[in-house]
Design a protein around this motif. Structure first.
Motif, PDB file in Angstrom:
ATOM      1  N   ARG A   1     -31.841  46.586  25.955  1.00 45.96           N
ATOM      2  CA  ARG A   1     -30.772  47.363  26.580  1.00 45.96           C
ATOM      3  C   ARG A   1     -30.809  47.133  28.083  1.00 45.96           C
ATOM      4  NH1 ARG A   1     -32.661  50.473  22.541  1.00 45.96           N
ATOM      5  NH2 ARG A   1     -34.203  51.596  23.797  1.00 45.96           N
ATOM      6  N   ALA A   2     -29.663  46.781  28.652  1.00 46.83           N
ATOM      7  CA  ALA A   2     -29.603  46.493  30.080  1.00 46.83           C
ATOM      8  C   ALA A   2     -28.371  47.146  30.687  1.00 46.83           C
ATOM      9  CB  ALA A   2     -29.571  44.992  30.331  1.00 46.83           C
ATOM     10  N   TYR A   3     -28.535  47.572  31.932  1.00 42.60           N
ATOM     11  CA  TYR A   3     -27.415  48.048  32.737  1.00 42.60           C
ATOM     12  C   TYR A   3     -27.328  47.164  33.967  1.00 42.60           C
ATOM     13  CZ  TYR A   3     -24.614  51.104  35.794  1.00 42.60           C
ATOM     14  OH  TYR A   3     -23.642  51.608  36.630  1.00 42.60           O
ATOM     15  N   ILE A   4     -26.145  46.620  34.218  1.00 42.79           N
ATOM     16  CA  ILE A   4     -25.906  45.795  35.401  1.00 42.79           C
ATOM     17  C   ILE A   4     -24.948  46.551  36.302  1.00 42.79           C
ATOM     18  CG2 ILE A   4     -25.084  43.589  36.287  1.00 42.79           C
ATOM     19  CD1 ILE A   4     -25.850  42.309  33.659  1.00 42.79           C
ATOM     20  N   ARG A   5     -25.427  46.853  37.508  1.00 49.96           N
ATOM     21  CA  ARG A   5     -24.663  47.674  38.449  1.00 49.96           C
ATOM     22  C   ARG A   5     -23.933  46.755  39.435  1.00 49.96           C
ATOM     23  NH1 ARG A   5     -24.784  51.170  43.160  1.00 49.96           N
ATOM     24  NH2 ARG A   5     -24.466  53.330  42.501  1.00 49.96           N
TER      25      ARG A   5
ATOM     26  N   GLN B   1     -30.569  55.256  18.780  1.00 48.33           N
ATOM     27  CA  GLN B   1     -30.525  54.316  17.651  1.00 48.33           C
ATOM     28  C   GLN B   1     -31.251  53.000  17.931  1.00 48.33           C
ATOM     29  OE1 GLN B   1     -26.857  54.879  14.904  1.00 48.33           O
ATOM     30  NE2 GLN B   1     -26.020  54.554  16.959  1.00 48.33           N
ATOM     31  N   ASP B   2     -31.790  52.866  19.139  1.00 47.98           N
ATOM     32  CA  ASP B   2     -32.570  51.682  19.515  1.00 47.98           C
ATOM     33  C   ASP B   2     -31.763  50.403  19.321  1.00 47.98           C
ATOM     34  OD1 ASP B   2     -34.800  50.351  20.496  1.00 47.98           O
ATOM     35  OD2 ASP B   2     -35.745  50.158  18.524  1.00 47.98           O
ATOM     36  N   LEU B   3     -30.536  50.397  19.878  1.00 42.97           N
ATOM     37  CA  LEU B   3     -29.655  49.245  19.750  1.00 42.97           C
ATOM     38  C   LEU B   3     -29.648  48.431  21.037  1.00 42.97           C
ATOM     39  CD1 LEU B   3     -26.581  50.863  17.958  1.00 42.97           C
ATOM     40  CD2 LEU B   3     -28.389  49.470  16.925  1.00 42.97           C
ATOM     41  N   ASP B   4     -29.448  47.125  20.885  1.00 44.67           N
ATOM     42  CA  ASP B   4     -29.349  46.224  22.030  1.00 44.67           C
ATOM     43  C   ASP B   4     -27.910  46.175  22.535  1.00 44.67           C
ATOM     44  OD1 ASP B   4     -31.966  45.706  21.515  1.00 44.67           O
ATOM     45  OD2 ASP B   4     -31.677  43.659  20.774  1.00 44.67           O
ATOM     46  N   GLY B   5     -27.770  46.035  23.827  1.00 44.83           N
ATOM     47  CA  GLY B   5     -26.447  45.895  24.412  1.00 44.83           C
ATOM     48  C   GLY B   5     -26.541  45.849  25.920  1.00 44.83           C
ATOM     49  N   VAL B   6     -25.453  45.427  26.552  1.00 41.32           N
ATOM     50  CA  VAL B   6     -25.389  45.325  28.008  1.00 41.32           C
ATOM     51  C   VAL B   6     -24.242  46.199  28.497  1.00 41.32           C
ATOM     52  CG1 VAL B   6     -25.151  43.800  29.995  1.00 41.32           C
ATOM     53  CG2 VAL B   6     -26.254  42.958  27.907  1.00 41.32           C
ATOM     54  N   LEU B   7     -24.555  47.163  29.339  1.00 44.13           N
ATOM     55  CA  LEU B   7     -23.538  47.971  29.991  1.00 44.13           C
ATOM     56  C   LEU B   7     -23.346  47.448  31.407  1.00 44.13           C
ATOM     57  CD1 LEU B   7     -24.685  51.576  28.955  1.00 44.13           C
ATOM     58  CD2 LEU B   7     -23.380  49.898  27.632  1.00 44.13           C
ATOM     59  N   VAL B   8     -22.099  47.273  31.804  1.00 40.18           N
ATOM     60  CA  VAL B   8     -21.796  46.766  33.146  1.00 40.18           C
ATOM     61  C   VAL B   8     -20.904  47.782  33.839  1.00 40.18           C
ATOM     62  CG1 VAL B   8     -20.800  44.891  34.499  1.00 40.18           C
ATOM     63  CG2 VAL B   8     -21.988  44.378  32.342  1.00 40.18           C
ATOM     64  N   GLY B   9     -21.449  48.402  34.869  1.00 36.01           N
ATOM     65  CA  GLY B   9     -20.702  49.406  35.625  1.00 36.01           C
ATOM     66  C   GLY B   9     -20.229  48.847  36.950  1.00 36.01           C
TER      67      GLY B   9
ATOM     68  N   LEU C   1     -15.459  53.756  24.091  1.00 35.07           N
ATOM     69  CA  LEU C   1     -15.898  52.472  24.638  1.00 35.07           C
ATOM     70  C   LEU C   1     -17.363  52.216  24.294  1.00 35.07           C
ATOM     71  CD1 LEU C   1     -15.432  50.114  26.907  1.00 35.07           C
ATOM     72  CD2 LEU C   1     -16.559  51.779  28.408  1.00 35.07           C
ATOM     73  N   VAL C   2     -18.229  53.172  24.611  1.00 31.97           N
ATOM     74  CA  VAL C   2     -19.657  52.989  24.382  1.00 31.97           C
ATOM     75  C   VAL C   2     -19.975  53.033  22.888  1.00 31.97           C
ATOM     76  CG1 VAL C   2     -21.947  53.958  24.835  1.00 31.97           C
ATOM     77  CG2 VAL C   2     -20.239  53.858  26.665  1.00 31.97           C
ATOM     78  N   SER C   3     -19.363  53.929  22.164  1.00 31.10           N
ATOM     79  CA  SER C   3     -19.621  54.003  20.721  1.00 31.10           C
ATOM     80  C   SER C   3     -19.169  52.731  20.007  1.00 31.10           C
ATOM     81  CB  SER C   3     -18.908  55.211  20.112  1.00 31.10           C
ATOM     82  OG  SER C   3     -19.511  56.417  20.544  1.00 31.10           O
ATOM     83  N   ALA C   4     -18.031  52.165  20.432  1.00 35.04           N
ATOM     84  CA  ALA C   4     -17.578  50.910  19.832  1.00 35.04           C
ATOM     85  C   ALA C   4     -18.566  49.788  20.114  1.00 35.04           C
ATOM     86  CB  ALA C   4     -16.194  50.543  20.361  1.00 35.04           C
ATOM     87  N   GLY C   5     -19.118  49.749  21.326  1.00 40.08           N
ATOM     88  CA  GLY C   5     -20.134  48.744  21.638  1.00 40.08           C
ATOM     89  C   GLY C   5     -21.352  48.895  20.760  1.00 40.08           C
ATOM     90  N   ALA C   6     -21.785  50.142  20.536  1.00 36.77           N
ATOM     91  CA  ALA C   6     -22.934  50.371  19.665  1.00 36.77           C
ATOM     92  C   ALA C   6     -22.619  49.961  18.225  1.00 36.77           C
ATOM     93  CB  ALA C   6     -23.343  51.840  19.717  1.00 36.77           C
ATOM     94  N   GLY C   7     -21.380  50.201  17.795  1.00 36.42           N
ATOM     95  CA  GLY C   7     -20.994  49.774  16.453  1.00 36.42           C
ATOM     96  C   GLY C   7     -21.044  48.266  16.301  1.00 36.42           C
ATOM     97  N   LEU C   8     -20.611  47.532  17.323  1.00 35.54           N
ATOM     98  CA  LEU C   8     -20.709  46.081  17.281  1.00 35.54           C
ATOM     99  C   LEU C   8     -22.169  45.631  17.198  1.00 35.54           C
ATOM    100  CD1 LEU C   8     -18.036  45.112  19.970  1.00 35.54           C
ATOM    101  CD2 LEU C   8     -17.800  44.979  17.488  1.00 35.54           C
ATOM    102  N   ALA C   9     -23.044  46.326  17.937  1.00 32.74           N
ATOM    103  CA  ALA C   9     -24.467  45.987  17.867  1.00 32.74           C
ATOM    104  C   ALA C   9     -25.010  46.226  16.455  1.00 32.74           C
ATOM    105  CB  ALA C   9     -25.249  46.808  18.889  1.00 32.74           C
ATOM    106  N   LEU C  10     -24.609  47.319  15.819  1.00 38.79           N
ATOM    107  CA  LEU C  10     -25.036  47.581  14.432  1.00 38.79           C
ATOM    108  C   LEU C  10     -24.557  46.495  13.485  1.00 38.79           C
ATOM    109  CD1 LEU C  10     -24.470  51.443  14.117  1.00 38.79           C
ATOM    110  CD2 LEU C  10     -26.656  50.234  13.874  1.00 38.79           C
TER     111      LEU C  10
END
Length: 309
Positions: free
Chosen positions: A168-172, A107-115, A69-78
């Motif tokens: 990079r953001a985490y929304i709890r 890798q200094d990638l942008d993305g939003v994680l929502v837990g 899940l997380v690696s796929a998100g990072a791949g989309l950011a790349l």
């Protein structure tokens, strides 16, 4: 893909709770911005069914594979997209910690994680589905913005800004909510007093206000905890007593308070989740009482702390 939204954004429909608002806002972002994609690991996949039918290439369900899940998100950011990565907080942060640390952070990638589901929002799931340590873990990394919304309108604003602003953001998402939103940036003054300052984080605000209704204290509200708004804390500090009420591990923000007030003699107390391995189920309200995060428990902790001031 281009980085320009297909149509102008509009205000999202108001939801009854935070998790519904996440689906509403994310679905609208996917429909209006061709660079936004959401990656899921079965959790909430059914709710995304309508937008998945319209944009199947940008609503990606990897199954019960949280590291992927997380690696796929990072791949989309790349690839130049704006990924929103979603699961239980216990899965997206703790179970996939190496991927969060390396695939996004290193890798200094942008993305939003929502837990979702907070510290114990679904007690029936047991300890595997609880994440009181998620914010403390992210504190070991650099350059993460951490949001803890206490109302659907706050989540809507934070998610939109996180996706469009980069970084990079985490929304709890979880642990209940407050009856009213507070949409200002930084620490929001709710009331002023002389005996100490209480910082109530996200969905703890309404319980904190009930606990201190007759106390002469300042109450500040935080729906964004990293970066920590030390300037407002210092500006509003009437007495050297600081209390953090957090819906995750007690003391998670102790280092932030110490840093902000390093040149000022002060005392601090962290109210939050205590021993996370209590081997209890029940309902969220039972866990609030167990950890002293209900109004009565918060008041007891504050009274004991202020007795020595």
């Amino acid at each position: 893909m281009t980085s320009t939204a297909a149509t102008a954004p509009r205000a999202a429909t108001s939801a009854a709770n935070l998790r519904d608002q996440f689906v509403i806002t994310t679905s609208e972002l996917i429909r209006t911005d061709p660079d936004v994609a959401v990656v899921l690991a079965e959790i909430t996949a059914a709710q995304f069914g309508p937008v998945a039918a319209e944009h199947p290439e940008r609503v990606i369900n990897v199954g019960i594979r949280e590291q992927l899940l997380v690696s796929a998100g990072a791949g989309l950011a790349l690839a130049g997209l704006k990924p929103i990565v979603h699961s239980f907080g216990a899965f997206v942060i703790e179970r996939a910690w190496e991927q969060v640390k390396l695939d996004f952070g290193h890798q200094d990638l942008d993305g939003v994680l929502v837990g979702a589901y907070g510290s114990y929002d679904w007690p029936a799931g047991g300890r595997t589905h609880q994440a009181p340590g998620d914010v403390a873990l992210l504190d070991t990394l650099r350059d993460w913005t951490i949001h803890v919304p206490g109302h659907p309108a706050e989540l809507d604003r934070q998610l939109r800004r996180s996706v469009r602003g980069g970084g990079r953001a985490y929304i709890r998402v979880g642990d209940g909510q407050n009856p009213e939103p507070h949409l200002e940036d930084g620490l929001v003054p709710i009331r002023r007093g002389r005996r100490g300052t209480i910082v109530a984080v996200g969905p703890t605000l309404h319980k904190t206000l009930a606990a201190v209704a007759d106390l002469d204290v300042t109450v500040l509200y935080a729906s964004t905890v990293r970066p920590f708004d030390g300037a407002t804390l210092r500006r509003t500090l009437a007495a050297p007593n600081v209390i953090m009420v957090e819906p995750y591990l007690a003391g998670t923000s102790a280092a932030e308070i110490a840093r902000v007030l390093a040149d000022l003699p002060h005392r601090q107390l962290g109210i939050g989740v205590g021993d996370p391995d209590q081997h209890r189920y029940g309902e969220p309200a039972d866990h609030d009482r167990l950890h002293g995060l209900d109004p009565a428990g918060i008041r007891i902790s504050i009274d004991r702390f202020l007795e020595w001031s």
